[in-house]
Motif scaffolding. Structure first.
Motif, PDB file in Angstrom:
ATOM      1  N   VAL A  37     -23.616  31.803   7.550  1.00 37.28           N
ATOM      2  CA  VAL A  37     -22.531  31.688   6.563  1.00 37.28           C
ATOM      3  C   VAL A  37     -21.312  31.057   7.242  1.00 37.28           C
ATOM      4  O   VAL A  37     -20.719  30.101   6.724  1.00 37.28           O
ATOM      5  N   ARG A  38     -20.975  31.557   8.431  1.00 38.19           N
ATOM      6  CA  ARG A  38     -19.791  31.056   9.128  1.00 38.19           C
ATOM      7  C   ARG A  38     -19.910  29.566   9.434  1.00 38.19           C
ATOM      8  O   ARG A  38     -18.969  28.797   9.226  1.00 38.19           O
ATOM      9  N   THR A  39     -21.108  29.165   9.909  1.00 35.65           N
ATOM     10  CA  THR A  39     -21.308  27.746  10.218  1.00 35.65           C
ATOM     11  C   THR A  39     -21.165  26.896   8.965  1.00 35.65           C
ATOM     12  O   THR A  39     -20.483  25.874   8.972  1.00 35.65           O
ATOM     13  N   ARG A  40     -21.807  27.339   7.882  1.00 36.37           N
ATOM     14  CA  ARG A  40     -21.744  26.559   6.635  1.00 36.37           C
ATOM     15  C   ARG A  40     -20.321  26.420   6.124  1.00 36.37           C
ATOM     16  O   ARG A  40     -19.905  25.345   5.712  1.00 36.37           O
ATOM     17  N   VAL A  41     -19.587  27.524   6.146  1.00 34.36           N
ATOM     18  CA  VAL A  41     -18.224  27.494   5.618  1.00 34.36           C
ATOM     19  C   VAL A  41     -17.371  26.571   6.478  1.00 34.36           C
ATOM     20  O   VAL A  41     -16.671  25.689   5.963  1.00 34.36           O
ATOM     21  N   ALA A  42     -17.461  26.733   7.812  1.00 38.08           N
ATOM     22  CA  ALA A  42     -16.647  25.908   8.706  1.00 38.08           C
ATOM     23  C   ALA A  42     -16.987  24.428   8.521  1.00 38.08           C
ATOM     24  O   ALA A  42     -16.088  23.587   8.413  1.00 38.08           O
ATOM     25  N   ASP A  43     -18.283  24.104   8.435  1.00 38.64           N
ATOM     26  CA  ASP A  43     -18.703  22.703   8.280  1.00 38.64           C
ATOM     27  C   ASP A  43     -18.172  22.130   6.968  1.00 38.64           C
ATOM     28  O   ASP A  43     -17.690  21.001   6.915  1.00 38.64           O
ATOM     29  N   THR A  44     -18.285  22.910   5.896  1.00 41.51           N
ATOM     30  CA  THR A  44     -17.882  22.413   4.578  1.00 41.51           C
ATOM     31  C   THR A  44     -16.369  22.219   4.512  1.00 41.51           C
ATOM     32  O   THR A  44     -15.898  21.204   3.988  1.00 41.51           O
ATOM     33  N   LEU A  45     -15.612  23.173   5.053  1.00 36.84           N
ATOM     34  CA  LEU A  45     -14.146  23.031   5.041  1.00 36.84           C
ATOM     35  C   LEU A  45     -13.743  21.796   5.838  1.00 36.84           C
ATOM     36  O   LEU A  45     -12.874  21.021   5.431  1.00 36.84           O
ATOM     37  N   TYR A  46     -14.420  21.578   6.953  1.00 38.10           N
ATOM     38  CA  TYR A  46     -14.116  20.418   7.792  1.00 38.10           C
ATOM     39  C   TYR A  46     -14.411  19.121   7.028  1.00 38.10           C
ATOM     40  O   TYR A  46     -13.575  18.211   6.987  1.00 38.10           O
ATOM     41  N   LEU A  47     -15.608  19.078   6.403  1.00 39.96           N
ATOM     42  CA  LEU A  47     -16.016  17.894   5.635  1.00 39.96           C
ATOM     43  C   LEU A  47     -14.983  17.505   4.588  1.00 39.96           C
ATOM     44  O   LEU A  47     -14.713  16.336   4.360  1.00 39.96           O
ATOM     45  N   LEU A  48     -14.428  18.505   3.921  1.00 38.33           N
ATOM     46  CA  LEU A  48     -13.472  18.247   2.849  1.00 38.33           C
ATOM     47  C   LEU A  48     -12.041  18.121   3.355  1.00 38.33           C
ATOM     48  O   LEU A  48     -11.120  17.918   2.566  1.00 38.33           O
ATOM     49  N   GLY A  49     -11.867  18.278   4.669  1.00 33.55           N
ATOM     50  CA  GLY A  49     -10.525  18.147   5.228  1.00 33.55           C
ATOM     51  C   GLY A  49      -9.606  19.278   4.805  1.00 33.55           C
ATOM     52  O   GLY A  49      -8.396  19.078   4.645  1.00 33.55           O
ATOM     53  N   ILE A  50     -10.169  20.486   4.618  1.00 34.77           N
ATOM     54  CA  ILE A  50      -9.324  21.601   4.179  1.00 34.77           C
ATOM     55  C   ILE A  50      -9.438  22.811   5.117  1.00 34.77           C
ATOM     56  O   ILE A  50      -9.142  23.939   4.715  1.00 34.77           O
ATOM     57  N   ALA A  51      -9.843  22.556   6.373  1.00 35.70           N
ATOM     58  CA  ALA A  51      -9.978  23.665   7.334  1.00 35.70           C
ATOM     59  C   ALA A  51      -8.640  24.393   7.494  1.00 35.70           C
ATOM     60  O   ALA A  51      -8.606  25.610   7.676  1.00 35.70           O
ATOM     61  N   ASP A  82     -18.025  19.132 -13.515  1.00 35.73           N
ATOM     62  CA  ASP A  82     -17.211  18.876 -14.704  1.00 35.73           C
ATOM     63  C   ASP A  82     -15.914  18.178 -14.294  1.00 35.73           C
ATOM     64  O   ASP A  82     -15.023  18.818 -13.744  1.00 35.73           O
ATOM     65  N   GLU A  83     -15.848  16.884 -14.535  1.00 32.88           N
ATOM     66  CA  GLU A  83     -14.665  16.077 -14.161  1.00 32.88           C
ATOM     67  C   GLU A  83     -14.303  16.279 -12.687  1.00 32.88           C
ATOM     68  O   GLU A  83     -13.151  16.594 -12.370  1.00 32.88           O
ATOM     69  N   PRO A  84     -15.261  16.093 -11.769  1.00 31.05           N
ATOM     70  CA  PRO A  84     -14.991  16.443 -10.372  1.00 31.05           C
ATOM     71  C   PRO A  84     -13.951  15.534  -9.718  1.00 31.05           C
ATOM     72  O   PRO A  84     -13.323  15.922  -8.740  1.00 31.05           O
ATOM     73  N   ILE A  85     -13.777  14.338 -10.265  1.00 30.22           N
ATOM     74  CA  ILE A  85     -12.916  13.350  -9.615  1.00 30.22           C
ATOM     75  C   ILE A  85     -11.461  13.499 -10.048  1.00 30.22           C
ATOM     76  O   ILE A  85     -10.544  13.137  -9.317  1.00 30.22           O
ATOM     77  N   ALA A  86     -11.278  14.099 -11.244  1.00 25.45           N
ATOM     78  CA  ALA A  86      -9.925  14.210 -11.796  1.00 25.45           C
ATOM     79  C   ALA A  86      -9.021  14.982 -10.845  1.00 25.45           C
ATOM     80  O   ALA A  86      -9.404  16.025 -10.319  1.00 25.45           O
ATOM     81  N   GLY A  87      -7.841  14.459 -10.619  1.00 22.09           N
ATOM     82  CA  GLY A  87      -6.865  15.176  -9.808  1.00 22.09           C
ATOM     83  C   GLY A  87      -7.002  14.968  -8.310  1.00 22.09           C
ATOM     84  O   GLY A  87      -6.211  15.515  -7.550  1.00 22.09           O
ATOM     85  N   LEU A  88      -8.013  14.206  -7.882  1.00 20.52           N
ATOM     86  CA  LEU A  88      -8.145  13.945  -6.441  1.00 20.52           C
ATOM     87  C   LEU A  88      -7.407  12.659  -6.078  1.00 20.52           C
ATOM     88  O   LEU A  88      -7.370  11.717  -6.873  1.00 20.52           O
ATOM     89  N   ASP A  89      -6.844  12.618  -4.870  1.00 21.96           N
ATOM     90  CA  ASP A  89      -6.178  11.394  -4.443  1.00 21.96           C
ATOM     91  C   ASP A  89      -7.246  10.333  -4.138  1.00 21.96           C
ATOM     92  O   ASP A  89      -8.425  10.657  -4.009  1.00 21.96           O
ATOM     93  N   PRO A  90      -6.840   9.052  -4.056  1.00 16.92           N
ATOM     94  CA  PRO A  90      -7.831   7.971  -3.916  1.00 16.92           C
ATOM     95  C   PRO A  90      -8.775   8.154  -2.728  1.00 16.92           C
ATOM     96  O   PRO A  90      -9.972   7.888  -2.843  1.00 16.92           O
ATOM     97  N   ARG A  91      -8.255   8.638  -1.614  1.00 19.73           N
ATOM     98  CA  ARG A  91      -9.119   8.825  -0.444  1.00 19.73           C
ATOM     99  C   ARG A  91     -10.194   9.878  -0.725  1.00 19.73           C
ATOM    100  O   ARG A  91     -11.369   9.690  -0.417  1.00 19.73           O
ATOM    101  N   MET A  92      -9.796  11.000  -1.374  1.00 25.56           N
ATOM    102  CA  MET A  92     -10.763  12.052  -1.701  1.00 25.56           C
ATOM    103  C   MET A  92     -11.733  11.586  -2.776  1.00 25.56           C
ATOM    104  O   MET A  92     -12.893  11.966  -2.774  1.00 25.56           O
TER     105      MET A  92
END
Ligand SMILES: Nc1ncnc2c1ncn2[C@@H]1O[C@H](COP(=O)(O)OP(=O)(O)OP(=O)(O)O)[C@@H](O)[C@H]1O
Ligand SMILES: [Mg+2]
Length: 270
Positions: A124-138, A172-182
């Motif tokens: 769980v810890r590895t998955r969470v850390a990897d995913t947060l890193y991937l999304l740039g939200i660590a 459901d509208e996953p792109i809405a509200g994200l900045d261009p880079r995201m």
């Protein structure tokens, strides 16, 4: 080539909310493993309702939705083996991230589904850390989800689903509200997930990103019926269809003295 496995079979699905508001009328379609389908339609046509039904959060008022042959009902989802299989295989990113996020910290939020799945805490810890890193939200790990900005909340909601690694992603509208880079990160991630064999169903108003995220479109009408189930190319070439679905509209422009009309996608500003 072996026949593709059918995941969803929706037969004459009708849905009205408890207050009587109709949201879907006689909708029938099938989804096969590896499909990449966009759900299109104007505001209020029933896209979010359809995704909630496909996630088993509500039951059709009439008709049936089968997932791998089993009707999706409150009862079948309470069956330990089917309920567990369904929850592991299907992940849903809500249109309204506030309705999805309920844990005290971002870390707990993203860890929630992997923990529910019974994964060992180390995994769980590895998955969470990897995913947060991937999304740039660590850096947001210890923050309270409900105090984040709109775009940050959406990233957390996407992280929650990616950390489950489901076979089917309902977005459901996953792109809405994200900045261009995201936005481009997400579009690219969705492409990689598709290449890895995942099944994607995406409700969106963003016509210009469609070719990057879908091969097929389901178009809902303002009357909540299924207006079309076609390849993306066929649908995009049918101007009449797009106009009648309200996805393109005629707009009058004044250029000096001349007034003429153009067809516009909704993503443009006038
Ligand atoms: N909780 C609810 N109670 C009553 N009616 C609802 C509820 N949620 C949605 N509706 C109604 O059901 C219909 C379909 O709504 P839905 O949210 O599925 O549309 P949508 O296509 O996702 O729209 P949007 O593009 O604005 O997200 C609309 O008429 C809406 O007002
Ligand atoms: Mg919606």
């Amino acid at each position: 080539m072996p026949a593709k496995e059918m995941l969803y079979d929706c037969e004459k699905v009708r849905f009205a909310y408890p207050d009587g508001t109709p949201a879907l009328t006689e909708v029938s379609f099938r989804i096969w493993r590896g499909d990449r389908v966009a759900i299109l339609g104007v505001n209020g046509s029933g896209k979010s309702t359809l995704l909630r039904l496909l996630d088993g959060l509500m039951e059709p008022t009439a008709g049936v939705i089968r997932f791998m042959g089993t009707p999706l009902t409150e009862r079948s989802l309470q069956n330990p083996s089917f309920g567990r299989l369904f929850r592991q295989r299907v992940g849903f990113v809500f249109q309204d991230a506030d309705a999805q996020l309920f844990n005290p910290t971002v870390w707990d939020e993203v860890a929630f589904a992997p923990r529910q799945m019974g994964l060992p805490e180390g995994e769980v810890r590895t998955r969470v850390a990897d995913t947060l890193y991937l999304l740039g939200i660590a850096h947001l790990a210890e923050r309270a989800p409900f105090r984040l900005s709109g775009g940050e909340k959406r990233k957390v909601a996407i992280a929650c689903v990616l950390s489950m690694n489901p076979d089917v992603l309902l977005l459901d509208e996953p792109i809405a509200g994200l900045d261009p880079r995201m936005q481009s990160w997400l579009v690219n991630t969705l492409r990689l997930l598709h290449e890895a064999g995942k099944t994607l169903l995406i409700a969106t108003h963003n016509l210009h990103l469609l070719p990057e995220v879908a091969d097929r479109v389901l178009i809902l009408s303002e009357e909540h019926t299924l207006l079309a189930d076609r390849t993306l190319q066929e649908a995009m070439e049918d101007t009449q269809l797009l106009v009648s679905a309200g996805l393109l509209h005629e707009h009058l422009h004044a250029h000096g003295d001349a007034v003429h009309s153009h067809l516009h996608g909704h993503e443009h500003h006038h």
